[in-house]
Design a protein around this motif. Structure first.
Motif, short mmCIF file in Angstrom:
data_model
loop_
_atom_site.label_atom_id
_atom_site.label_comp_id
_atom_site.label_asym_id
_atom_site.label_seq_id
_atom_site.Cartn_x
_atom_site.Cartn_y
_atom_site.Cartn_z
N ALA A 205 -29.20 86.70 -3.19
CA ALA A 205 -30.32 85.78 -3.02
C ALA A 205 -31.56 86.30 -3.73
N GLU B 201 -28.37 89.51 1.65
CA GLU B 201 -28.38 88.04 1.61
C GLU B 201 -27.77 87.56 0.30
N ARG C 34 -25.98 83.86 -1.87
CA ARG C 34 -25.89 82.40 -1.99
C ARG C 34 -24.56 82.08 -2.68
N GLN D 186 -24.17 74.15 -3.89
CA GLN D 186 -24.49 75.52 -3.48
C GLN D 186 -24.93 75.55 -2.04
N SER D 187 -24.80 76.73 -1.46
CA SER D 187 -25.15 76.93 -0.06
C SER D 187 -26.61 77.33 0.08
N GLU D 188 -27.08 77.38 1.30
CA GLU D 188 -28.36 77.99 1.59
C GLU D 188 -28.20 79.51 1.52
N VAL D 189 -29.28 80.23 1.66
CA VAL D 189 -29.21 81.68 1.69
C VAL D 189 -28.46 82.12 2.96
N LEU D 190 -27.45 82.98 2.78
CA LEU D 190 -26.61 83.42 3.89
C LEU D 190 -26.79 84.92 4.11
N GLN E 295 -17.07 79.22 4.84
CA GLN E 295 -18.09 78.33 4.28
C GLN E 295 -17.44 77.14 3.57
#
Length: 400
Positions: free
Chosen positions: A317, A357, A359, A378-382, A390
């Motif tokens: 991230a 973190e 992504r 794309q995903s949010e910050v994980l 996911q």
């Protein structure tokens, strides 16, 4: 610069030609036209006078023809002499304008032009003879182009090579201000501050080092710096751990491996002299693996081709832009489930488990380019420590 001024002079001469030649031609043509019109009017007046005398009986037919011939000859003679008859009124105005034009142009160029930048570009085209000349060029570059982050960065590196950390620190600080808080820049900045402060591990240096390792746990400059600071503070266990992490990032033939390994050996000797030993290393954690299910939005089904390349990857991230782990498939494989793990790392020092973190990204690229494509999801910050299975849906146009 000589070539530049010669070219400017040539262009100025061309400008003079465009300005003066048509003007002089126009004046000459106008003068000739006016003189011709006057001569014709005088000729016509003379002929009319002869006709009136003939009608009154003062001239016979022979005298009339003789008078007309003389009038015609005078008209032709005046026409031959018309080329040298030009008016002088207003001649000095265009000449004055022509002389003022280069003066005005030079003044405007010296005020708004880029002669310094031109001179610098010519200097940069040649290789510097020594590090002092390189430093002078970089200093001139940042003076003329103060928003160039790369120039500030290389100026800082050059100052450090000259053992001038007090000047290097603000240069790196300016580079961070312009380019953002990138791990490499932060590491160089922290190192410059450490040496500029008399090799004291201040709170500012510590904060920058910690921030750097959060962004990139394997940033080499920071690992080396923190190892030095730990050794100076007699925290030999920490020094060994930092330096061992640093050695793990280096290539086998890297010349810096030997001195770092020598530092590790000295730190271990200091521990042994105090009757201490390195604590047992914690057992390695199970390799991190993330299951990712990827599908294509129904509205995009008609806009992709089965042979289009599909990239599924994870990236930090905040940190290096390159993927940490990646898979390459085709659109025809969708929907698909893949696992991204440390074993898929693009580089040994850039593992998923090294970053707090991440992504997840799924990209469709017709050209087969992982950095740009047509469609993306794309995903949010994980948080890496908490991430579970996911799902990604490729549902929008790629803006990159």
């Amino acid at each position: 610069m000589t070539a530049f001024w010669l070219a400017a002079a040539a262009l100025l001469l061309v400008a003079f030609a465009f300005l003066l030649i048509p003007l002089l031609r126009g004046r000459r043509a106008q003068a000739e036209e006016d003189r011709t019109a006057l001569n014709v009017a005088l000729y016509q007046e003379r002929v009319a006078e002869l006709d009136a005398q003939h009608a009154a009986g003062a001239l016979d037919a022979a005298q009339l023809e003789t008078g007309r011939g003389e009038a015609a000859r005078e008209l032709l003679a005046d026409a031959e002499q018309a080329e040298g008859a030009q008016r002088k009124l207003g001649r000095w105005l265009p000449l004055a304008m022509a002389l003022l034009m280069p003066v005005l142009g030079l003044g405007l160029y010296l005020h708004w032009g880029a002669s310094d930048a031109l001179k610098l570009s010519q200097q940069l085209a040649t290789e510097p003879k020594n590090i002092e000349e390189m430093t002078a060029r970089l200093e001139e570059t940042v003076r003329l182009q103060p928003d160039q982050a790369e120039a500030w960065y290389f100026l800082g590196r050059t100052y450090m090579a000259q053992q001038r950390p007090k000047e290097a620190a603000p240069a790196f600080g300016r580079a961070v201000e312009l380019a953002g808080r990138q791990p490499e820049l932060l590491g160089q900045w922290a190192q410059a501050l450490y040496f500029a402060g008399g090799q004291k591990f201040t709170d500012e240096v510590r904060s920058l080092g910690e921030e750097t390792l959060r962004l990139d746990p394997q940033e080499p400059t920071t690992l080396g710096l923190l190892g030095i600071a730990a050794f100076e503070e007699q925290r030999f266990v920490d020094a060994v751990r930092y330096w061992e992490r640093l050695v793990a990032t280096l290539q086998p033939n890297d010349p810096s491996r030997e001195p770092i390994q020598g530092g590790i050996a000295r730190a271990r000797e200091q521990l042994a002299a105090r009757g201490e030993s390195m604590p047992e290393a914690p057992p390695p954690a199970a390799p991190l693996a993330i299951k990712v299910s990827v599908s294509l939005a129904p509205e995009l089904a008609a806009k992709v081709q089965p042979d289009d390349t599909l990239f599924i990857f994870a990236r930090a991230a905040s940190g290096p832009p390159m993927p940490l782990a990646a898979k390459r498939l085709k659109v025809s494989d969708l929907p698909v489930e893949v696992s991204l793990s440390d074993s898929d790392a693009m580089m040994p020092q850039l593992k998923l488990s090294n970053f707090a973190e991440i992504r997840l990204v799924a990209r469709v690229s017709r050209a087969g380019t992982p950095t740009a494509g047509e469609w993306v999801g794309q995903s949010e910050v994980l948080k890496t420590a908490e991430v579970g299975d996911q799902k990604l849906v490729i549902d929008r146009a790629d803006q990159k």
